[in-house]
Scaffold this active site. Structure first.
Site, PDB file in Angstrom:
ATOM      1  N   ASP A   9       0.995  -1.512  -0.051  1.00 57.00           N
ATOM      2  CA  ASP A   9       0.297   0.005  -0.032  1.00 57.00           C
ATOM      3  C   ASP A   9       0.940   1.145  -0.071  1.00 57.00           C
ATOM      4  O   ASP A   9       1.878   1.063   0.629  1.00 57.00           O
ATOM      5  CB  ASP A   9      -0.497  -0.385   1.463  1.00 57.00           C
ATOM      6  CG  ASP A   9      -1.432   1.187   1.316  1.00 57.00           C
ATOM      7  OD1 ASP A   9      -2.128   1.933   0.531  1.00 57.00           O
ATOM      8  OD2 ASP A   9      -1.429   2.132   1.978  1.00 57.00           O
ATOM      9  N   ARG A  10       0.332   2.024  -0.244  1.00 58.90           N
ATOM     10  CA  ARG A  10       1.128   3.237  -0.563  1.00 58.90           C
ATOM     11  C   ARG A  10       0.593   4.734   0.463  1.00 58.90           C
ATOM     12  O   ARG A  10       1.512   4.436   1.748  1.00 58.90           O
ATOM     13  CB  ARG A  10       0.984   3.989  -1.521  1.00 58.90           C
ATOM     14  CG  ARG A  10       1.881   5.498  -2.189  1.00 58.90           C
ATOM     15  CD  ARG A  10       1.730   6.042  -2.819  1.00 58.90           C
ATOM     16  NE  ARG A  10       1.009   7.902  -2.764  1.00 58.90           N
ATOM     17  CZ  ARG A  10       0.349   8.247  -3.907  1.00 58.90           C
ATOM     18  NH1 ARG A  10       0.701   8.201  -5.378  1.00 58.90           N
ATOM     19  NH2 ARG A  10      -0.804   9.238  -3.550  1.00 58.90           N
ATOM     20  N   ASP A  11       0.031   5.498   1.067  1.00 61.10           N
ATOM     21  CA  ASP A  11      -0.922   6.054   1.665  1.00 61.10           C
ATOM     22  C   ASP A  11      -0.282   5.674   2.923  1.00 61.10           C
ATOM     23  O   ASP A  11      -1.415   5.170   2.994  1.00 61.10           O
ATOM     24  CB  ASP A  11      -1.624   7.017   1.375  1.00 61.10           C
ATOM     25  CG  ASP A  11      -1.592   7.680  -0.126  1.00 61.10           C
ATOM     26  OD1 ASP A  11       0.263   7.870  -0.801  1.00 61.10           O
ATOM     27  OD2 ASP A  11      -2.509   7.950  -1.108  1.00 61.10           O
ATOM     28  N   CYS A  18      -1.296  11.577   3.548  1.00 63.05           N
ATOM     29  CA  CYS A  18      -1.741  13.441   4.183  1.00 63.05           C
ATOM     30  C   CYS A  18      -3.268  13.421   2.881  1.00 63.05           C
ATOM     31  O   CYS A  18      -3.182  12.781   2.314  1.00 63.05           O
ATOM     32  CB  CYS A  18      -0.807  14.423   3.109  1.00 63.05           C
ATOM     33  SG  CYS A  18       0.268  13.513   2.029  1.00 63.05           S
ATOM     34  N   GLN A  53      -6.745   5.740  -5.285  1.00 63.84           N
ATOM     35  CA  GLN A  53      -6.226   7.741  -5.520  1.00 63.84           C
ATOM     36  C   GLN A  53      -7.677   7.683  -6.486  1.00 63.84           C
ATOM     37  O   GLN A  53      -8.238   7.954  -7.338  1.00 63.84           O
ATOM     38  CB  GLN A  53      -5.248   7.175  -6.536  1.00 63.84           C
ATOM     39  CG  GLN A  53      -4.195   6.936  -5.826  1.00 63.84           C
ATOM     40  CD  GLN A  53      -3.538   7.654  -5.248  1.00 63.84           C
ATOM     41  OE1 GLN A  53      -3.622   8.500  -4.842  1.00 63.84           O
ATOM     42  NE2 GLN A  53      -2.455   7.128  -3.692  1.00 63.84           N
ATOM     43  N   CYS A  90      -6.158   2.425  -8.355  1.00 62.03           N
ATOM     44  CA  CYS A  90      -7.831   2.218  -9.011  1.00 62.03           C
ATOM     45  C   CYS A  90      -7.896   4.043  -8.203  1.00 62.03           C
ATOM     46  O   CYS A  90      -7.430   4.338  -7.542  1.00 62.03           O
ATOM     47  CB  CYS A  90      -8.436   2.176  -7.505  1.00 62.03           C
ATOM     48  SG  CYS A  90     -10.219   2.199  -7.676  1.00 62.03           S
ATOM     49  N   HIS A  92     -10.926   5.210  -8.720  1.00 62.39           N
ATOM     50  CA  HIS A  92     -12.406   5.488  -8.763  1.00 62.39           C
ATOM     51  C   HIS A  92     -12.381   5.816  -7.581  1.00 62.39           C
ATOM     52  O   HIS A  92     -12.552   5.769  -6.848  1.00 62.39           O
ATOM     53  CB  HIS A  92     -13.120   4.430  -9.387  1.00 62.39           C
ATOM     54  CG  HIS A  92     -12.348   3.652 -10.328  1.00 62.39           C
ATOM     55  ND1 HIS A  92     -11.805   2.321 -10.920  1.00 62.39           N
ATOM     56  CD2 HIS A  92     -13.289   4.044 -12.121  1.00 62.39           C
ATOM     57  CE1 HIS A  92     -11.872   2.033 -11.811  1.00 62.39           C
ATOM     58  NE2 HIS A  92     -12.416   3.139 -12.886  1.00 62.39           N
TER      59      HIS A  92
END
Ligand SMILES: [Mg+2]
Length: 148
Positions: A9-11, A18, A53, A90, A92
């Site tokens: 996962d990124r964030d 953020c 996203q 993603c 959406h």
């Protein structure tokens, strides 16, 4: 033999979360996860970022801004010794009912197809049990939840 992957996962996992991260100057990396990514990379796992996203389709930032942020993040990780093999995202909103927005499994399945990945031998790491944990349980894949 099929490939193995570490899905990341990124964030909130690689970088400090953020709200709808879009500005590369906001990037703050969590070094504990970078160390894990390095370890898995050295064991031969592909390193694949999987990220929701929805800010793209909500109109909070453009696809180009997303890619700029992502390119900078990948460069930063490269400087720290991690090669990211690919990113699946993603764009959406939840109301679009897509199959790729986590905790749906579309991003993982797309990556598995592209890279011939054995999901049962792979690992997903994230900061949310209701997202990455849920995907792990649905797919029978090992998962790691980090609390930063
Ligand atoms: Mg997260």
């Amino acid at each position: 033999m099929k490939n193995k992957a570490l899905f990341v996962d990124r964030d909130g996992t690689i970088n400090k979360d953020c709200p709808y991260c879009k500005d590369p100057s906001q990037i703050q990396i969590y070094e504990d996860v970078v160390r894990l990514m390095k370890e898995y990379q050295e064991k031969g796992y592909l390193i694949i970022i999987v990220t929701n996203q929805s800010g793209i389709n909500r109109g909070y930032f453009t696809l180009e801004q997303f890619h700029n942020f992502q390119d900078e993040l990948i460069r930063t990780l490269m400087d720290m010794g991690v090669v990211v093999n690919d990113t699946f995202f993603c764009p959406h909103r939840p109301d679009e009912n897509c199959n790729c927005r986590k905790p749906n499994t579309g991003l993982i399945e797309e990556a598995a197809k592209k890279y011939d990945i054995d999901i049962s031998q792979s690992v997903i790491i994230g900061d949310r049990d209701d997202m990455e944990g849920e995907i792990g349980r649905k797919l029978g894949m090992k998962y790691i939840i980090v609390k930063h």
